[in-house]
Design a protein around this motif. Sequence first.
Motif, short mmCIF file in Angstrom:
data_model
loop_
_atom_site.label_atom_id
_atom_site.label_comp_id
_atom_site.label_asym_id
_atom_site.label_seq_id
_atom_site.Cartn_x
_atom_site.Cartn_y
_atom_site.Cartn_z
N GLY A 1 0.55 -7.47 -20.18
CA GLY A 1 -1.24 -7.81 -19.75
C GLY A 1 -2.35 -7.16 -19.53
N GLY A 2 -1.74 -6.58 -19.72
CA GLY A 2 -4.20 -5.46 -20.15
C GLY A 2 -3.76 -4.84 -18.61
N LYS A 3 -2.60 -4.77 -17.57
CA LYS A 3 -3.60 -4.44 -16.15
C LYS A 3 -2.49 -3.19 -15.84
CE LYS A 3 -6.86 -6.92 -14.21
NZ LYS A 3 -6.41 -7.72 -13.98
N ILE A 4 -2.37 -2.57 -14.73
CA ILE A 4 -0.77 -1.02 -15.13
C ILE A 4 -0.86 -1.14 -13.63
CG2 ILE A 4 -1.30 1.42 -14.82
CD1 ILE A 4 -3.63 1.59 -16.52
N VAL A 5 1.15 -1.46 -13.72
CA VAL A 5 1.78 -2.05 -12.33
C VAL A 5 1.71 -0.47 -11.79
CG1 VAL A 5 3.49 -2.38 -11.65
CG2 VAL A 5 2.19 -4.44 -13.07
N ILE A 6 1.80 0.08 -11.13
CA ILE A 6 1.91 1.26 -10.40
C ILE A 6 3.57 1.31 -9.69
CG2 ILE A 6 1.76 3.84 -9.40
CD1 ILE A 6 -1.12 2.73 -11.16
N ILE A 7 4.84 2.20 -9.86
CA ILE A 7 5.04 2.31 -8.99
C ILE A 7 5.74 3.72 -8.23
CG2 ILE A 7 7.74 2.64 -8.25
CD1 ILE A 7 8.07 0.19 -10.75
N ARG A 8 5.20 3.97 -7.17
CA ARG A 8 5.23 4.98 -6.52
C ARG A 8 6.39 5.80 -6.17
NH1 ARG A 8 2.44 4.55 -1.23
NH2 ARG A 8 2.17 6.70 -0.69
N THR A 9 6.60 6.93 -6.63
CA THR A 9 7.78 7.67 -6.44
C THR A 9 8.01 7.54 -4.94
OG1 THR A 9 6.47 9.39 -7.52
CG2 THR A 9 9.02 9.67 -6.87
N VAL A 10 7.43 7.72 -3.70
CA VAL A 10 7.37 6.92 -2.36
C VAL A 10 8.58 5.91 -2.03
CG1 VAL A 10 6.64 7.27 0.06
CG2 VAL A 10 5.94 9.31 -2.01
N GLN A 11 7.60 4.96 -3.12
CA GLN A 11 8.44 3.22 -3.17
C GLN A 11 10.03 3.08 -3.61
OE1 GLN A 11 5.11 1.88 -4.76
NE2 GLN A 11 4.69 0.55 -2.77
N VAL A 12 10.18 4.36 -4.32
CA VAL A 12 11.39 4.54 -4.75
C VAL A 12 12.27 5.32 -4.14
CG1 VAL A 12 12.82 5.24 -7.32
CG2 VAL A 12 10.33 4.52 -7.35
N ILE A 13 11.94 5.96 -3.71
CA ILE A 13 12.63 6.81 -2.71
C ILE A 13 12.86 5.66 -1.62
CG2 ILE A 13 12.80 8.81 -1.13
CD1 ILE A 13 10.61 10.08 -3.22
N ILE A 14 12.62 5.32 -0.85
CA ILE A 14 12.38 4.32 0.21
C ILE A 14 13.30 3.05 -0.31
CG2 ILE A 14 11.05 2.48 1.34
CD1 ILE A 14 8.39 4.56 1.66
N PHE A 15 13.25 3.01 -0.90
CA PHE A 15 13.84 1.80 -1.47
C PHE A 15 15.43 2.50 -2.15
CE2 PHE A 15 15.66 -1.48 -4.53
CZ PHE A 15 15.40 -2.47 -3.62
#
Lengths: 311, 324
Positions: free
Chosen positions: B164-178
Amino acid sequence: MDDFLQTYGFLIATMLQAGLLGLSLYFPLQAGQLSLASPGFYAVGGYAAAILLTNPAFAGLRDTLGNGMFPLTWLAGAVLGGLLGVVVGVPALRLRGIYLALATIAFVEILRVVALNLTVTGGAVGIFGIPQAFGFQDRWQYIFLFLPLLLLTLLFARQLERSRVGRALRAIREDELAADAMGVPPTQYKVLAFVIGAVLAGLVGAMSAPFLNTWNAKQGTFDASITILAAVLIGGSRNIWGPVVGGALLAAVPEVLRFLADWRLVINGLVLVVASLYLPQGIVGALERLGRPRPPQRPTPAPVSAAEVKS
Amino acid sequence: MEFSQFVQSLLNGLAIGSVYAIFALGYTLVFSILGIINFAHGAVFTLGAYFTYTLVVGEFSNNGLLKGVALFPGGSPLSGNPLTFALATLLGAAGAGLIAVLIERLAFRPMRSRGADPLLALVSSLGVALVIVNLIQLLVGAEIYNFPSDAYGETPPALSFTLGGKIVIIRTVQVIIFAVSLVMLAVLGYVIGRTKIGKALRAVAENPTTASLLGISVDRFIVITFFLSGFVGGLAGTLVGTAFGVAGPYFGVTYGLKGLAVIVLGGLGSIPGAVLGGLVIGLAEAFVPAEYSAYKDAVAFALLFVILLVRPQGLLGRAAIQKV
């Protein structure tokens, strides 16, 4: 004498104050309720006093009352502590053992975060420049406030123990269900004991705000809860002198260890470990045992414990 | 709330919630076996982060007794590479596990053999926490250490997309943590649910006396429990340390308290409960609107208070049977 008070008076006042806070936790413990809420009531009492004594909104009142303002702050602290005690106590005292302890920790933490964010409490900085009670010149003069309060509280605690209420509280501590079956309503008595502790903590807070000169969210934290609990357990949780001795001792340890400089907080931690390992009945409990030629004792049931929750 | 913001909060909440979950697992493991809450768990969390930092950087720059002592001549062999960093993290967590075993040996076992009041164990573990936190401060300084930014290697955001016109960012660290948290949970779940060790652990948790009569060495399984507890606690410390880049002596205090909220919310002593509780609190915090973010730290405790009043046994806990 003057020299002595100049040097040690502040420490003595601090020890008396810690003893009072220990007693505030002792009252609910008399009914077997492990509550860690005391620092919350203490913080609220202190904030009430600090606001009454510094906030411009109360300037007129201060001018009219003069030194009469200080007893008013005590009243405010005690009443606020008591009211909050009812509000928190009535729902929380349905819980037992470790659950009650955790609920009261949650209460203290919520209060802390709220105090950090309100304008009237001065946010993170807190309230400072709180005027000294009755124009005291030296901090040791607070002994004149804390000592009488401590004596009164001890007298009250002793009378309470000997009264019908005190017996009811002990009955609840030993076996709540049996007490209930014998016609002692546990909830009322538990709330009563909890509120007595809350009133005392609020009152001590109101007296301590001028004593410490500043008041901020650090006054009521989880650390404070634990320090007070540690004081009660190390002093002994089954005798009114336990919390006083434990509080005074734990307040004195950092001062006595001052020569150890940076190591003293480490040693402080070790003191807690060693005391809980080797003085399971607390200092007063251990002394009591020494004094008595081993009476034939019925095994006392352990106080409310985490293990009980599991069973 | 816009949809993109909703998705962002959801992802942030899942990442932090999964750390809460594995951290709280350490508490709940010990509670289910010994019936005590180990308040030193937050300090073990802090230690995990420090151990990993030590292995990766090999030197302390802040004012403390160990200032300038180089651990590895010629720089740490474990730095600058995501794989070696993973190794350092595991070693750091194992170090935290050993410390937890040591804590059990020194602060809990002497008490257990005498059948002391569990409340005293609480005070004792708090004393241990004080000792650890202040020792850290003495040895390596009170200031904050930053994990090297290339701890996981130079990593771009794992994923960024427009909603919807806004950027959603997933940090690599977050993926790693998860991911690490999920793996950790799966491994622990397997060990406790399917292996012989796990069976013995559960037997000890159910009834230590009976377990010992059946030939299970209770002391040994308590040591194993503490090691596992310290391992997941220390691992959580490193994960949080790298996600936010920092570790200071008091780093674990907030987590220590929030971990309590997590395990009570989920149900004391329940492993799935710790996971659920962690995710619920992580998500609840992530969805606190920005204008109330100052109150974020109260969310966990408000939830704790409410759940205690409504359902004291927690979301997945068994109701305690009242002794008559």
